[in-house]
Design a protein around this motif. Structure first.
Motif, PDB file in Angstrom:
ATOM      1  N   VAL A 126      16.969  36.498  32.235  1.00 16.66           N
ATOM      2  CA  VAL A 126      16.909  36.930  30.837  1.00 16.66           C
ATOM      3  C   VAL A 126      17.617  35.859  30.024  1.00 16.66           C
ATOM      4  N   ILE A 127      16.907  35.326  29.017  1.00 20.43           N
ATOM      5  CA  ILE A 127      17.413  34.163  28.280  1.00 20.43           C
ATOM      6  C   ILE A 127      17.344  34.438  26.779  1.00 20.43           C
ATOM      7  N   LEU A 128      18.445  34.234  26.086  1.00 22.65           N
ATOM      8  CA  LEU A 128      18.483  34.405  24.636  1.00 22.65           C
ATOM      9  C   LEU A 128      18.338  33.044  23.967  1.00 22.65           C
ATOM     10  N   CYS A 129      17.374  32.918  23.042  1.00 18.42           N
ATOM     11  CA  CYS A 129      17.116  31.648  22.355  1.00 18.42           C
ATOM     12  C   CYS A 129      17.239  31.819  20.847  1.00 18.42           C
ATOM     13  N   ASP A 130      17.590  30.723  20.158  1.00 16.16           N
ATOM     14  CA  ASP A 130      17.669  30.768  18.696  1.00 16.16           C
ATOM     15  C   ASP A 130      16.315  30.405  18.095  1.00 16.16           C
ATOM     16  N   GLU A 131      16.265  30.346  16.759  1.00  8.77           N
ATOM     17  CA  GLU A 131      14.973  30.126  16.087  1.00  8.77           C
ATOM     18  C   GLU A 131      14.435  28.711  16.290  1.00  8.77           C
ATOM     19  N   ARG A 132      15.264  27.795  16.779  1.00 17.77           N
ATOM     20  CA  ARG A 132      14.798  26.439  17.094  1.00 17.77           C
ATOM     21  C   ARG A 132      14.236  26.339  18.510  1.00 17.77           C
ATOM     22  N   GLY A 133      14.378  27.436  19.282  1.00 13.18           N
ATOM     23  CA  GLY A 133      13.918  27.413  20.659  1.00 13.18           C
ATOM     24  C   GLY A 133      14.974  26.933  21.629  1.00 13.18           C
ATOM     25  N   ALA A 134      16.208  26.760  21.145  1.00 14.92           N
ATOM     26  CA  ALA A 134      17.304  26.324  22.013  1.00 14.92           C
ATOM     27  C   ALA A 134      17.943  27.547  22.680  1.00 14.92           C
ATOM     28  N   ILE A 135      18.375  27.357  23.916  1.00 14.03           N
ATOM     29  CA  ILE A 135      19.001  28.444  24.673  1.00 14.03           C
ATOM     30  C   ILE A 135      20.416  28.699  24.149  1.00 14.03           C
ATOM     31  N   ILE A 136      20.702  29.956  23.836  1.00  9.59           N
ATOM     32  CA  ILE A 136      22.064  30.354  23.457  1.00  9.59           C
ATOM     33  C   ILE A 136      22.852  30.679  24.720  1.00  9.59           C
ATOM     34  N   ASP A 137      22.281  31.491  25.598  1.00 12.49           N
ATOM     35  CA  ASP A 137      22.872  31.768  26.912  1.00 12.49           C
ATOM     36  C   ASP A 137      21.846  32.528  27.749  1.00 12.49           C
ATOM     37  N   ALA A 138      22.164  32.702  29.024  1.00 16.86           N
ATOM     38  CA  ALA A 138      21.238  33.356  29.949  1.00 16.86           C
ATOM     39  C   ALA A 138      21.991  34.215  30.936  1.00 16.86           C
ATOM     40  N   LEU A 139      21.302  35.200  31.484  1.00 10.95           N
ATOM     41  CA  LEU A 139      21.898  36.040  32.515  1.00 10.95           C
ATOM     42  C   LEU A 139      22.229  35.197  33.745  1.00 10.95           C
ATOM     43  N   LYS A 140      21.333  34.258  34.061  1.00 11.37           N
ATOM     44  CA  LYS A 140      21.558  33.347  35.185  1.00 11.37           C
ATOM     45  C   LYS A 140      21.419  31.909  34.698  1.00 11.37           C
ATOM     46  N   ARG A 141      22.522  31.205  34.621  1.00 14.89           N
ATOM     47  CA  ARG A 141      22.464  29.797  34.246  1.00 14.89           C
ATOM     48  C   ARG A 141      21.965  28.972  35.437  1.00 14.89           C
ATOM     49  N   VAL A 142      21.152  27.967  35.151  1.00 15.63           N
ATOM     50  CA  VAL A 142      20.606  27.091  36.196  1.00 15.63           C
ATOM     51  C   VAL A 142      20.978  25.658  35.850  1.00 15.63           C
ATOM     52  N   ASP A 143      21.844  25.037  36.693  1.00 19.53           N
ATOM     53  CA  ASP A 143      22.270  23.657  36.431  1.00 19.53           C
ATOM     54  C   ASP A 143      21.615  22.702  37.430  1.00 19.53           C
ATOM     55  N   LEU A 144      22.037  21.448  37.396  1.00 12.96           N
ATOM     56  CA  LEU A 144      21.415  20.415  38.238  1.00 12.96           C
ATOM     57  C   LEU A 144      21.630  20.653  39.725  1.00 12.96           C
ATOM     58  N   THR A 145      22.703  21.349  40.084  1.00 12.02           N
ATOM     59  CA  THR A 145      22.936  21.621  41.510  1.00 12.02           C
ATOM     60  C   THR A 145      21.970  22.679  42.042  1.00 12.02           C
ATOM     61  N   MET A 146      21.333  23.409  41.125  1.00 13.31           N
ATOM     62  CA  MET A 146      20.416  24.476  41.527  1.00 13.31           C
ATOM     63  C   MET A 146      18.950  24.073  41.367  1.00 13.31           C
ATOM     64  N   SER A 147      18.659  23.256  40.371  1.00  8.23           N
ATOM     65  CA  SER A 147      17.290  22.806  40.132  1.00  8.23           C
ATOM     66  C   SER A 147      17.309  21.495  39.351  1.00  8.23           C
ATOM     67  N   SER A 148      16.480  20.558  39.776  1.00 10.32           N
ATOM     68  CA  SER A 148      16.375  19.287  39.061  1.00 10.32           C
ATOM     69  C   SER A 148      15.167  19.283  38.131  1.00 10.32           C
ATOM     70  N   GLN A 149      14.346  20.331  38.200  1.00 12.42           N
ATOM     71  CA  GLN A 149      13.117  20.367  37.415  1.00 12.42           C
ATOM     72  C   GLN A 149      13.259  21.145  36.112  1.00 12.42           C
ATOM     73  N   ARG A 150      14.026  22.226  36.145  1.00 13.08           N
ATOM     74  CA  ARG A 150      14.105  23.095  34.963  1.00 13.08           C
ATOM     75  C   ARG A 150      15.507  23.657  34.829  1.00 13.08           C
ATOM     76  N   LEU A 151      16.231  23.189  33.800  1.00 16.94           N
ATOM     77  CA  LEU A 151      17.595  23.651  33.562  1.00 16.94           C
ATOM     78  C   LEU A 151      17.579  24.827  32.589  1.00 16.94           C
ATOM     79  N   VAL A 152      18.469  25.783  32.831  1.00 18.23           N
ATOM     80  CA  VAL A 152      18.651  26.909  31.911  1.00 18.23           C
ATOM     81  C   VAL A 152      20.131  26.952  31.565  1.00 18.23           C
ATOM     82  N   LEU A 153      20.474  26.262  30.476  1.00 20.89           N
ATOM     83  CA  LEU A 153      21.867  26.132  30.052  1.00 20.89           C
ATOM     84  C   LEU A 153      21.944  26.210  28.535  1.00 20.89           C
ATOM     85  N   PRO A 154      23.099  26.629  27.982  1.00 30.18           N
ATOM     86  CA  PRO A 154      23.246  26.684  26.521  1.00 30.18           C
ATOM     87  C   PRO A 154      22.975  25.333  25.865  1.00 30.18           C
TER      88      PRO A 154
END
Length: 299
Positions: A126-154
């Motif tokens: 579950v990911i909350l985004c602002d009106e610019r499409g930028a991520i504000i925060d997520a239930l599960k953050r995904v950084d480079l140690t977890m995925s190199s293809q798709r990051l889910v970070l503020p």
């Protein structure tokens, strides 16, 4: 699957559009519950990202909540409390849902916020985004140690999950689907070829299409004759109409002699014959609620 979520989307649109967020809870690290004030009373929404039971549906009760809310829960309360839900959409037939809100910030200005719900097994989020499409925060953050293809970070732009090389039944004809499934994947059984070809359909749906097409037999694509292809064409047209109009019905499949349900579908399931009981429900949310409640109760 994607078409099942399409039916859930239609239900949420009908029940929650133009309602306002009353309360937000996070019972555990994998689930969120939201309470909406609607013209027809209070509605409760459950969003679960558990690996073995990911789902989004209207529910009748709210799980017990911890005495202290998490940081994410407090953020969601700050941004979405009293926000108006203006639309619920599903891009293509993927298992992703967009909930768009209009809220008011600390300065009294109206802002647009989007809650993205991804129902994808262990990768659900579950990911909350602002009106610019930028991520504000997520239930599960995904950084480079977890995925190199798709990051889910503020502060990173939100991108949809990578698209699969499959055909969307809303955008492609039955002829195109049959051609790809039977010519490019000719060595596969029909149900596996359809699963590899069609976006938004689960194994049980593909097996049902094969069962109806081959009259209960399992065939490879090489064994399909003209009559079978005509039947498959007709079944794909019905499937397309169901997806376009959200005209499917909520069904639970239970093995005969057992109380534990093992699958759900938006179309009637006949492939198991007398070895399974197929039960129809009033709504897709009611079906999902009952399905996981019964499974948890039996376990």
């Amino acid at each position: 699957d994607g078409i099942f979520l399409h039916h859930i989307t239609a239900e949420l649109k009908e029940n929650l559009t133009d309602s306002r967020v009353s309360q937000i809870y996070q019972p555990n690290r994998d689930e969120l519950t939201m309470v909406f004030r609607t013209f027809n009373g209070t509605k409760r929404l459950l969003i679960s990202t558990r690996a073995n039971s990911p789902r989004i549906n209207l529910c009748t009760s709210i799980p017990e909540n911890p005495p202290t809310p998490t940081m994410l829960c407090m953020l969601l309360r700050k941004r979405l409390s009293n926000a108006k839900l203006v639309s619920v959409t599903q891009p293509t037939l993927d298992r992703t849902l967009f909930m768009d809100f209009v809220s008011v910030n600390e300065l009294g200005d109206k802002v647009n916020l989007r809650l993205v719900v991804e129902i994808m097994g262990k990768h659900s989020n579950v990911i909350l985004c602002d009106e610019r499409g930028a991520i504000i925060d997520a239930l599960k953050r995904v950084d480079l140690t977890m995925s190199s293809q798709r990051l889910v970070l503020p502060n990173i732009k939100y991108d949809l999950p990578p698209a699969q090389d499959k055909l969307n039944i809303l955008e492609h004809t039955p002829e195109e689907i049959i051609k790809k499934a039977t010519e490019e994947l000719s060595e596969m059984p029909l149900n596996k070829a359809l699963l590899s070809t069609l976006q938004g359909v689960s194994p049980i749906v593909c097996r049902e299409l094969e069962s109806v097409t081959a009259k209960g037999n399992q065939l490879t694509n090489k064994e399909l004759g003209v009559a079978e292809k005509m039947t498959l064409f007709s079944e794909l047209e019905k499937l397309k109409a169901m997806a376009e109009n959200s005209s499917g019905k909520p069904y639970m499949v239970i093995r005969a002699g057992e109380n534990k349900p093992f699958d759900v579908s938006f179309l009637p399931i006949t492939q198991y014959g007398e070895s399974a009981v197929v039960k129809e429900y009033q709504s897709f949310s009611n079906l999902i609620d009952s399905f996981y409640f019964e499974r948890d109760r039996v376990d």
